[in-house]
Design a protein around this motif. Structure first.
Motif, short mmCIF file in Angstrom:
data_model
loop_
_atom_site.label_atom_id
_atom_site.label_comp_id
_atom_site.label_asym_id
_atom_site.label_seq_id
_atom_site.Cartn_x
_atom_site.Cartn_y
_atom_site.Cartn_z
N PHE A 157 6.92 5.74 27.24
CA PHE A 157 6.53 4.44 26.65
C PHE A 157 6.75 4.40 25.13
N HIS A 158 7.09 5.53 24.53
CA HIS A 158 7.14 5.60 23.07
C HIS A 158 8.58 5.73 22.57
N TYR A 159 8.97 4.81 21.66
CA TYR A 159 10.30 4.83 21.05
C TYR A 159 10.13 5.14 19.57
N ARG A 160 10.85 6.14 19.11
CA ARG A 160 10.76 6.57 17.72
C ARG A 160 12.00 6.08 16.97
N CYS A 161 11.77 5.29 15.93
CA CYS A 161 12.85 4.72 15.13
C CYS A 161 12.80 5.34 13.74
N LYS A 162 13.64 6.33 13.50
CA LYS A 162 13.58 7.00 12.19
C LYS A 162 15.00 7.37 11.77
N ASN A 163 15.55 6.54 10.89
CA ASN A 163 16.89 6.73 10.37
C ASN A 163 16.84 6.97 8.87
N THR A 164 17.95 7.43 8.33
CA THR A 164 18.02 7.64 6.88
C THR A 164 17.80 6.34 6.14
N ASN A 165 18.41 5.29 6.62
CA ASN A 165 18.19 3.95 6.07
C ASN A 165 17.01 3.32 6.81
N ARG A 166 15.85 3.29 6.16
CA ARG A 166 14.64 2.84 6.84
C ARG A 166 14.67 1.36 7.22
N SER A 167 15.48 0.56 6.54
CA SER A 167 15.59 -0.85 6.93
C SER A 167 16.20 -0.98 8.33
N ASP A 168 17.01 0.02 8.73
CA ASP A 168 17.54 0.03 10.09
C ASP A 168 16.41 0.16 11.11
N ASP A 169 15.37 0.92 10.75
CA ASP A 169 14.25 1.13 11.67
C ASP A 169 13.51 -0.18 11.93
N ILE A 170 13.35 -0.97 10.89
CA ILE A 170 12.68 -2.26 11.04
C ILE A 170 13.47 -3.14 12.01
N GLN A 171 14.79 -3.14 11.87
CA GLN A 171 15.64 -3.92 12.77
C GLN A 171 15.58 -3.38 14.19
N LEU A 172 15.49 -2.05 14.34
CA LEU A 172 15.39 -1.47 15.68
C LEU A 172 14.11 -1.91 16.38
N ILE A 173 12.99 -1.93 15.64
CA ILE A 173 11.72 -2.38 16.23
C ILE A 173 11.86 -3.82 16.70
N LYS A 174 12.47 -4.65 15.90
CA LYS A 174 12.67 -6.05 16.28
C LYS A 174 13.58 -6.17 17.50
N ARG A 175 14.64 -5.36 17.54
CA ARG A 175 15.56 -5.40 18.68
C ARG A 175 14.87 -4.95 19.96
N LEU A 176 14.03 -3.92 19.84
CA LEU A 176 13.28 -3.47 21.01
C LEU A 176 12.34 -4.57 21.50
N GLY A 177 11.74 -5.28 20.56
CA GLY A 177 10.88 -6.41 20.92
C GLY A 177 11.63 -7.48 21.70
N GLU A 178 12.86 -7.74 21.30
CA GLU A 178 13.70 -8.71 22.02
C GLU A 178 14.08 -8.19 23.40
N TYR A 179 14.35 -6.90 23.48
CA TYR A 179 14.81 -6.30 24.75
C TYR A 179 13.69 -6.30 25.80
N PHE A 180 12.46 -5.97 25.38
CA PHE A 180 11.36 -5.87 26.32
C PHE A 180 10.51 -7.12 26.37
#
Length: 259
Positions: free
Chosen positions: A236-259
């Motif tokens: 149930f847990h997705y970890r979003c941790k990239n060098t560019n932290r703004s990418d992580d914010i976008q990943l959280i939003k994308r996951l929200g759209e996916y689920f």
């Protein structure tokens, strides 16, 4: 079914405010619709000594637990154990899922685990990590506290098993066990909990974690066989941790759209 709450280790500093907003617009919103209490915890002072956790000011304000402690790395252990104590003292829950701002929680998957009674008041669960105490003291710049050769040798020899702080579950009874420590030594919070519980690796309930990068979304990793297996194993847990932290914010939003 045992009752639970969710605690997010948060911060008022940039860019973490944007992480919190992304979570509030996605999986936290889903949790609130299900009637699940979600707390964000922030430091609003300078204290870092975890032994103060019973005696410092704590304020709950619109879903935020504000602790009179440092909001920096050195304050994470004090912030977490103070917040956990507050939740277990004032809310009727059997366990708490503690996660952080770079995480996305697939709520339907977590509720499936909860309904299957995967967790209870004795649970200590997460991705199992192992470290040495000396390494962790150096990491938070508290190496100077090893004042004697004997303490240096003791800490170099000590291995700590812990549930990773990206997302771990701790039950009320397990937290009571933690509180039996006569004195706390300051570490990062997840390592500190493992250190003071002094648990064997096989006594930690191992959970799965799905780590994501920006490239993974471009390759449609959520349609992959590895992700399907992750879901089948109650992940149930997705970890979003990239060098560019703004990418992580976008990943959280994308996951929200996916689920």
């Amino acid at each position: 079914m045992p009752k639970f709450a969710i605690l997010v280790l948060s911060s008022k500093r940039d860019p973490y405010v944007s992480f919190r907003r992304a979570q509030e617009e996605t999986w936290v919103l889903d949790a609130e619709r299900e009637g699940i209490q979600v707390f964000f915890t922030e430091g609003v002072g300078e204290n870092i000594d975890p032994n103060l956790y019973k005696n410092i000011d704590v304020t709950e304000n619109m879903g935020t637990i504000e602790v009179d402690c440092s909001d920096a790395l050195k304050g994470t252990f004090l912030k977490t154990i103070t917040s956990l104590r507050y939740i277990f003292s004032f809310y009727d829950v059997d366990y708490v899922l503690r996660t952080n701002l770079s995480s996305f929680i697939n709520l339907s998957q977590f509720l499936k685990c909860a309904s299957d009674s995967c967790f209870n008041d004795t649970t200590y669960a997460g991705v199992v990590g192992k470290t040495r105490t000396l390494r962790e003291l150096i990491y938070i710049n508290e190496f100077y506290k090893l004042s004697t050769l004997s303490s240096f040798c003791d800490f170099w020899a000590r291995t700590v098993n812990f549930a990773s702080g990206a997302a771990f579950v701790i039950g009320r009874q397990k937290f009571n066990d933690l509180e039996r420590a006569k004195r706390f030594r300051n570490f990062i919070d997840d390592v500190g909990i493992g250190y003071h519980l002094n648990v064997e690796r096989n006594s930690i309930q191992d959970l799965e974690r799905f780590s994501l990068s920006r490239q993974d979304f471009q390759e449609d990793i959520l349609s992959s066989r590895s992700h399907k297996i992750f879901l089948q194993n109650n992940g149930f847990h997705y970890r979003c941790k990239n060098t560019n932290r703004s990418d992580d914010i976008q990943l959280i939003k994308r996951l929200g759209e996916y689920f």
